[in-house]
Design an enzyme around this catalytic site. Structure first.
Site, PDB file in Angstrom:
ATOM      1  N   ARG A 149       2.402  40.842  44.124  1.00 29.86           N
ATOM      2  CA  ARG A 149       1.406  41.016  45.183  1.00 29.86           C
ATOM      3  C   ARG A 149       1.070  39.709  45.901  1.00 29.86           C
ATOM      4  NH1 ARG A 149      -2.717  42.126  40.475  1.00 29.86           N
ATOM      5  NH2 ARG A 149      -2.618  44.351  40.872  1.00 29.86           N
ATOM      6  N   LYS A 201       0.615  49.550  42.645  1.00 27.78           N
ATOM      7  CA  LYS A 201       1.103  48.641  43.691  1.00 27.78           C
ATOM      8  C   LYS A 201       1.033  49.307  45.072  1.00 27.78           C
ATOM      9  CE  LYS A 201       3.265  45.636  46.122  1.00 27.78           C
ATOM     10  NZ  LYS A 201       2.657  44.397  46.551  1.00 27.78           N
ATOM     11  N   CYS A 255       5.183  45.144  53.522  1.00 32.01           N
ATOM     12  CA  CYS A 255       4.411  45.828  52.476  1.00 32.01           C
ATOM     13  C   CYS A 255       3.424  46.831  53.062  1.00 32.01           C
ATOM     14  CB  CYS A 255       3.660  44.798  51.640  1.00 32.01           C
ATOM     15  SG  CYS A 255       4.745  43.785  50.643  1.00 32.01           S
ATOM     16  N   TYR A 314       4.561  38.642  61.641  1.00 31.18           N
ATOM     17  CA  TYR A 314       3.600  39.716  61.417  1.00 31.18           C
ATOM     18  C   TYR A 314       2.259  39.191  60.910  1.00 31.18           C
ATOM     19  CZ  TYR A 314       4.082  39.713  56.331  1.00 31.18           C
ATOM     20  OH  TYR A 314       4.045  39.344  55.015  1.00 31.18           O
ATOM     21  N   LYS A 315       2.240  37.886  60.550  1.00 33.70           N
ATOM     22  CA  LYS A 315       0.949  37.310  60.165  1.00 33.70           C
ATOM     23  C   LYS A 315       0.936  35.822  60.454  1.00 33.70           C
ATOM     24  CE  LYS A 315      -0.300  36.813  55.854  1.00 33.70           C
ATOM     25  NZ  LYS A 315      -0.358  35.360  55.642  1.00 33.70           N
TER      26      LYS A 315
HETATM   27  N1  LIG Z   1       7.669  39.752  51.334  1.00 32.95           N
HETATM   28  C1  LIG Z   1       6.518  40.057  50.798  1.00 32.95           C
HETATM   29  O1  LIG Z   1       5.466  39.608  51.234  1.00 32.95           O
HETATM   30  C2  LIG Z   1       6.432  40.966  49.574  1.00 32.95           C
HETATM   31  C3  LIG Z   1       5.240  40.996  48.828  1.00 32.95           C
HETATM   32  C4  LIG Z   1       5.182  41.785  47.678  1.00 32.95           C
HETATM   33  C5  LIG Z   1       6.291  42.564  47.315  1.00 32.95           C
HETATM   34  N2  LIG Z   1       7.435  42.533  48.083  1.00 32.95           N
HETATM   35  C6  LIG Z   1       8.564  43.362  47.649  1.00 32.95           C
HETATM   36  O2  LIG Z   1       9.530  42.489  47.056  1.00 32.95           O
HETATM   37  C7  LIG Z   1      10.858  42.994  47.297  1.00 32.95           C
HETATM   38  C8  LIG Z   1      11.689  41.901  47.959  1.00 32.95           C
HETATM   39  O3  LIG Z   1      11.096  41.611  49.229  1.00 32.95           O
HETATM   40  P1  LIG Z   1      11.462  40.294  50.022  1.00 32.95           P
HETATM   41  O4  LIG Z   1      10.457  40.184  51.098  1.00 32.95           O
HETATM   42  O5  LIG Z   1      11.666  39.161  49.090  1.00 32.95           O
HETATM   43  O6  LIG Z   1      12.895  40.738  50.625  1.00 32.95           O
HETATM   44  P2  LIG Z   1      13.993  39.805  51.313  1.00 32.95           P
HETATM   45  O7  LIG Z   1      14.778  40.675  52.200  1.00 32.95           O
HETATM   46  O8  LIG Z   1      13.346  38.565  51.837  1.00 32.95           O
HETATM   47  O9  LIG Z   1      14.925  39.328  50.096  1.00 32.95           O
HETATM   48  C9  LIG Z   1      15.754  40.178  49.382  1.00 32.95           C
HETATM   49  C10 LIG Z   1      17.022  39.411  49.009  1.00 32.95           C
HETATM   50  O10 LIG Z   1      17.797  40.254  48.148  1.00 32.95           O
HETATM   51  C11 LIG Z   1      19.170  40.021  48.436  1.00 32.95           C
HETATM   52  N3  LIG Z   1      19.950  41.153  47.927  1.00 32.95           N
HETATM   53  C12 LIG Z   1      20.040  42.412  48.438  1.00 32.95           C
HETATM   54  N4  LIG Z   1      20.797  43.180  47.626  1.00 32.95           N
HETATM   55  C13 LIG Z   1      21.190  42.401  46.586  1.00 32.95           C
HETATM   56  C14 LIG Z   1      21.972  42.619  45.422  1.00 32.95           C
HETATM   57  N5  LIG Z   1      22.482  43.835  45.147  1.00 32.95           N
HETATM   58  N6  LIG Z   1      22.188  41.586  44.574  1.00 32.95           N
HETATM   59  C15 LIG Z   1      21.658  40.356  44.831  1.00 32.95           C
HETATM   60  N7  LIG Z   1      20.900  40.090  45.914  1.00 32.95           N
HETATM   61  C16 LIG Z   1      20.661  41.097  46.780  1.00 32.95           C
HETATM   62  C17 LIG Z   1      19.202  39.862  49.936  1.00 32.95           C
HETATM   63  O11 LIG Z   1      20.368  39.193  50.349  1.00 32.95           O
HETATM   64  C18 LIG Z   1      17.905  39.071  50.196  1.00 32.95           C
HETATM   65  O12 LIG Z   1      18.143  37.681  50.229  1.00 32.95           O
HETATM   66  C19 LIG Z   1      10.674  44.248  48.156  1.00 32.95           C
HETATM   67  O13 LIG Z   1      10.654  45.360  47.322  1.00 32.95           O
HETATM   68  C20 LIG Z   1       9.301  44.046  48.774  1.00 32.95           C
HETATM   69  O14 LIG Z   1       8.693  45.277  49.088  1.00 32.95           O
HETATM   70  C21 LIG Z   1       7.527  41.738  49.186  1.00 32.95           C
END
Ligand SMILES: NC(=O)c1ccc[n+]([C@@H]2O[C@H](COP(=O)([O-])OP(=O)(O)OC[C@H]3O[C@@H](n4cnc5c(N)ncnc54)[C@H](O)[C@@H]3O)[C@@H](O)[C@H]2O)c1
Length: 406
Positions: A149, A201, A255, A314-315
């Protein structure tokens, strides 16, 4: 050793924090350029405190690769988008990463899914992958869901200070993962079951979406009746049990604008309030456009090409543009065959929209009306340069300049 899978906005800070806190960590991502950058010491996105953490982590022998590692603990932080048509989660990234983990993992391994998933995803889409591969859950492989989070822009602080949730159906796995998070997390770590962790979540982000929608709806009501929404909120918030948020140009990001759809997709008959809040927030970019139209009319401005949008993310103070209100607004205009507006964002260094500027002074020179879409500190630092402009401040960012509000 811990193998962190997916080195994006969540995975990279997590991997670095783990390594900087004394854990042996290998970060894996399928994107070759991300790995090449990291191995050259470059960080793929801007985030306060990450360069310092990176230095500490690399000194502690962490490294980055495209290969999954043979080990007994994995933390998966791959994307979990939703399918626009059905509003349901797309679990394929998580499933693919689980499959790759099972190709290499040690005989007994704990797999932590940190990616946000819709309630029931682990049972419906993740456990079957493990069964189909012939692994026995709770014996060969332990599954944990530990949703993240942290807030972009404040990730390093929040990794240390936010409370965490661990969803585990076997006590052994919950405790094992807690030991790892305890190496850097200074706040409470709650252990619950997987389904409660999934639901809590999504509920957290849905709560935020609904509260923002209330403020946005108030802004529209106030506008329709020539009232000052900020004054109304300021007074209402004097009530000891009222805490209304400020309205804005819409909700973006990965999110808050996405997770409520998981509930709508899975519980279609039961999510009236949640669905309405989504619609209210999605309608805000259109409301901003209506305000631009009215202000142009009032000021006698006729040239749409002299309107500029400040902010693409977005922020505030981050470069993440996913689902951003500015992109939603431009998409809206495109659908109506309207010409693109000029856009500037100090954090976004690559070209993602047609009339994007990389020079603030030039952007300011070329526009008469500026719409502040994002509350970056940068705009406050350059407030004096806006003196002779018409300004629609959707974020109430400026303090000393006369502006229009949404
Ligand atoms: N960004 C936020 O603020 C935030 C906050 C809380 C939770 N989340 C959650 O965390 C998760 C990740 O979000 P994020 O923002 O880091 O995404 P992101 O797109 O920035 O990063 C994901 C990474 O995973 C890699 N990837 C995809 N498939 C893969 C695989 N099979 N093997 C290895 N690497 C792989 C991609 O290349 C990418 O670099 C999501 O479920 C999101 O909802 C995000």
């Amino acid at each position: 050793m811990i193998n962190v899978i997916g080195l994006g906005y969540i995975g990279l800070p997590t991997a670095l924090m783990l390594a900087a806190s004394g854990n042996e960590v290998v970060g894996t991502d399928l994107k070759k350029d991300t790995i090449e950058m990291l191995n050259k010491g470059q960080i793929p996105f801007e985030e306060k405190g990450i360069p310092e953490l990176f230095e500490k982590a690399v000194n502690n022998r962490s490294h980055f690769t495209t290969e999954y590692q043979k080990t007994n603990m994995y933390i998966i932080t791959v994307p979990t988008p939703y399918v626009r048509a059905s509003k349901k989660i797309d679990p394929t990234y998580v499933q693919a990463s689980i499959n790759s983990v099972l190709d290499v993992c040690e005989k007994v391994a704990v797999i932590v899914v940190e990616s946000t998933v819709s309630p029931g995803t682990i049972d419906k889409f993740v456990k079957p992958v493990i069964h189909d591969r012939g692994f026995v859950l709770g014996k060969d492989v332990y599954l944990v869901h530990a949703p993240e989070r942290i807030l972009p822009g404040n990730m390093v602080y929040e990794l240390r200070h936010n409370s965490r949730t661990i969803g585990a159906d076997e006590q052994y796995a919950g405790e094992k993962v807690k030991e790892v998070y305890e190496t850097f997390c200074e706040s409470e770590i709650v252990i619950t079951d997987i389904r409660s962790a999934e639901m809590s979540k999504v509920v957290e982000n849905t709560y935020r979406d609904i509260n923002i929608a209330f403020a946005n709806e108030l802004a529209k009501i106030a506008r329709s009746d020539d009232l000052d929404v900020y004054e109304i909120i300021r007074i209402a918030n004097k009530h000891p049990r009222v805490n209304i948020l400020n309205p804005g140009p819409g909700v973006g990001g990965h999110c808050i604008s996405v997770d409520p759809w998981f509930l709508v997709g899975d519980y279609p008959g039961l999510t009236n309030l949640i669905l309405t809040a989504r619609h209210v927030n999605d309608s805000m970019p259109e409301h901003v456009l209506e305000r631009v139209h009215d202000i142009m009319e009032e000021k006698g401005l006729t040239d749409l090409s002299k309107v500029g949008l400040y902010g693409l993310s977005y922020k505030a103070n981050v470069d993440d543009t996913r689902e951003s209100p500015t992109l939603q607004l431009l998409e809206n205009m495109r659908k109506h065959l309207a010409p693109e507006l000029r856009v500037y964002d100090p954090y976004v260094k690559t070209k993602i929209v047609e009339k994007q500027y990389f020079d603030f002074d030039k952007f300011i020179d070329d526009v008469d009306l500026i719409v502040i879409m994002v509350n970056h500190d940068h705009i406050k630092e350059h407030e004096t340069q806006l003196a002779d402009k018409v300004i629609l401040d959707t974020q109430r960012a400026l303090e000393n300049t006369e502006v229009y509000y949404i």
